[in-house]
Enzyme design. Structure first.
Site, short mmCIF file in Angstrom:
data_model
loop_
_atom_site.label_atom_id
_atom_site.label_comp_id
_atom_site.label_asym_id
_atom_site.label_seq_id
_atom_site.Cartn_x
_atom_site.Cartn_y
_atom_site.Cartn_z
N ASN A 1 98.95 28.27 37.07
CA ASN A 1 99.85 28.39 35.92
C ASN A 1 99.00 28.17 34.68
OD1 ASN A 1 101.76 28.17 33.93
ND2 ASN A 1 102.69 26.27 34.68
N LYS B 1 99.71 28.55 31.67
CA LYS B 1 100.48 28.09 30.49
C LYS B 1 100.04 28.90 29.26
CE LYS B 1 101.10 23.71 32.77
NZ LYS B 1 101.45 22.30 32.67
N HIS C 1 110.32 25.76 34.88
CA HIS C 1 109.23 24.78 34.70
C HIS C 1 109.74 23.66 33.79
CE1 HIS C 1 105.48 22.95 33.47
NE2 HIS C 1 104.94 23.49 34.54
N GLU D 1 108.47 22.21 31.41
CA GLU D 1 108.22 22.42 29.97
C GLU D 1 109.29 23.32 29.36
OE1 GLU D 1 104.14 23.59 30.50
OE2 GLU D 1 103.64 21.53 31.06
N GLU E 1 107.38 19.50 41.14
CA GLU E 1 106.45 19.06 40.10
C GLU E 1 107.02 17.83 39.40
OE1 GLU E 1 103.70 22.53 38.82
OE2 GLU E 1 105.42 22.49 37.51
N GLY F 1 99.91 17.45 33.88
CA GLY F 1 98.96 17.36 32.78
C GLY F 1 98.55 15.94 32.41
N SER G 1 98.88 17.77 38.26
CA SER G 1 97.51 17.23 38.32
C SER G 1 96.84 17.44 39.68
CB SER G 1 97.49 15.75 37.92
OG SER G 1 97.94 15.60 36.57
P1 PGA Z 1 98.86 20.47 35.79
O1 PGA Z 1 100.14 21.42 35.59
O2 PGA Z 1 98.18 20.95 37.05
O3 PGA Z 1 98.01 20.71 34.57
O4 PGA Z 1 99.34 19.09 35.89
C1 PGA Z 1 100.91 21.86 36.67
C2 PGA Z 1 102.08 22.65 36.16
O5 PGA Z 1 102.65 22.27 35.13
O6 PGA Z 1 102.47 23.67 36.77
#
Ligand code: PGA
Length: 253
Positions: A9, A11, A94, A96, A165, A171, A215
Site C-alpha cells: 500500500n 499510500k 482503510h 486512514e 490492521e 506507521g 508495521s
Molecule cells: P504500515 O502501513 O506498514 O506503514 O504500518 C500499513 C497500512 O496502512 O496498510
C-alpha cells in the site's frame, strides 16, 4: 493451503521517476513468486504501473474505489475506470479513510460491493484503535466492521480479502505480536466461516484470505506469516523500499 498474498500500500507516495525505479527493481527481483504479489498505487499512476507491470507476476491495486457507478461524484473513481487500467484489487475502508474521510461501515460495504460487481477484489480493512484495544473492545469493533460487509455482500463475501490492521500499529513501528494478530484473525475467520455456511453451501470450503497490516517489515514478516490464520500482509512503509518488500515476499514463500 492457498498461496499467500503480499500487497503493498504505497499510500500518497511516489512520483513518475520514483515509481519507475521501484517497479523496475521489483520486476527484476520478483520473477516467479510462490505467493501472490500486488502493489496499490495512487490513482494518477495507474496507467504508468499498468504499463510497467504488463505480463509480470505483480498485480495492480488501487487504494480506494467509489461506491457509485458513474455521474456527479466529483473526485471519485469508479470500478469501471479502475478496471480499464488492469486493477485487480482495491483497498476499501482503510483506517486512514475511515478517520480522515469519515467513511462509515455501511459506506465501506458499498465500496466492496461496487468492486465485486466489476470483478475487482476488495481488500476490506478492519482494525481497532489503541483506545478501543485498551477498553477491551477489539473483537467487538472488528466484528462490527466485517459484519457490515458480510451483510451487504451476501454470498459474494467468499470473493473478498480481509486485512486486519490495528490502527495503533499502522506507521508506528509498533507491530502486533504474532499471537495478538493471530487471536484477532481467528475471530475474523470464525465470523467468515459462519457467514459462508449460512449464505451458501458452495462457499463453505473457500478460505477468504485474511492479511495482517501494521508495521509489517522484513524483520517481523516471517513470524507473523507463520500464524495459522494469517494469509498474507498489507504493507505500507516497507513496500516503498524494493529490498524490504522483496524480503517480505520471500518470507511468504
Ligand atoms: P504500515 O502501513 O506498514 O506503514 O504500518 C500499513 C497500512 O496502512 O496498510
Amino acid at each position: 493451503m492457498s498461496r499467500k498474498l503480499i500487497a503493498g500500500n504505497w499510500k500518497m507516495n511516489g512520483s513518475l521517476a520514483a515509481n519507475q525505479a521501484l517497479l523496475r527493481e521489483l520486476l527484476a527481483g520478483v520473477k516467479a513468486p510462490v505467493c501472490q504479489v500486488a502493489v496499490c498505487v495512487s490513482m494518477p499512476y495507474l496507467a504508468q504501473a499498468q504499463e510497467l507491470l504488463a505480463g509480470a507476476a505483480i498485480e495492480l491495486g488501487a487504494q480506494d474505489i467509489s461506491a457509485q457507478v458513474s455521474g456527479a461524484f466529483t473526485g471519485e473513481t469508479s470500478a469501471a475506470m479502475l478496471k480499464e487500467f488492469g486493477v485487480r484489487f482495491a483497498i476499501v475502508g482503510h483506517s486512514e479513510r475511515r478517520q480522515y474521510h469519515g467513511e462509515t461501515d455501511a459506506h465501506v460495504a458499498d465500496k466492496a460491493k461496487a468492486a465485486l460487481a466489476a470483478g475487482i477484489t476488495p481488500i476490506v480493512c478492519v482494525g481497532e484503535t489503541l483506545a478501543q484495544r485498551e477498553a477491551g473492545q477489539t473483537e467487538e469493533v472488528v466484528k462490527r466492521q466485517l459484519a457490515a460487509v458480510i451483510h451487504t455482500n451476501g454470498h459474494c463475501i467468499s470473493e473478498i480479502v480481509v486485512a486486519y490492521e490495528p490502527v495503533w500499529a499502522i506507521g508506528t513501528g509498533k507491530t502486533a505480536s504474532p499471537e495478538q494478530a493471530q487471536a484477532v484473525h481467528a475471530v475474523l475467520r470464525a465470523q467468515l466461516v459462519a457467514a459462508s455456511t449460512l449464505k451458501a453451501a458452495t462457499t463453505q470450503d473457500k478460505r477468504v484470505p485474511i492479511l495482517y497490516g501494521g508495521s509489517m517489515n522484513a524483520a517481523n514478516a516471517a513470524a507473523l506469516l507463520s500464524q495459522a490464520d494469517i494469509d498474507g500482509g498489507l504493507i505500507g512503509g516497507a513496500s516503498l523500499k524494493a529490498a524490504d518488500f522483496m524480503q517480505i515476499i520471500a518470507a511468504a514463500q
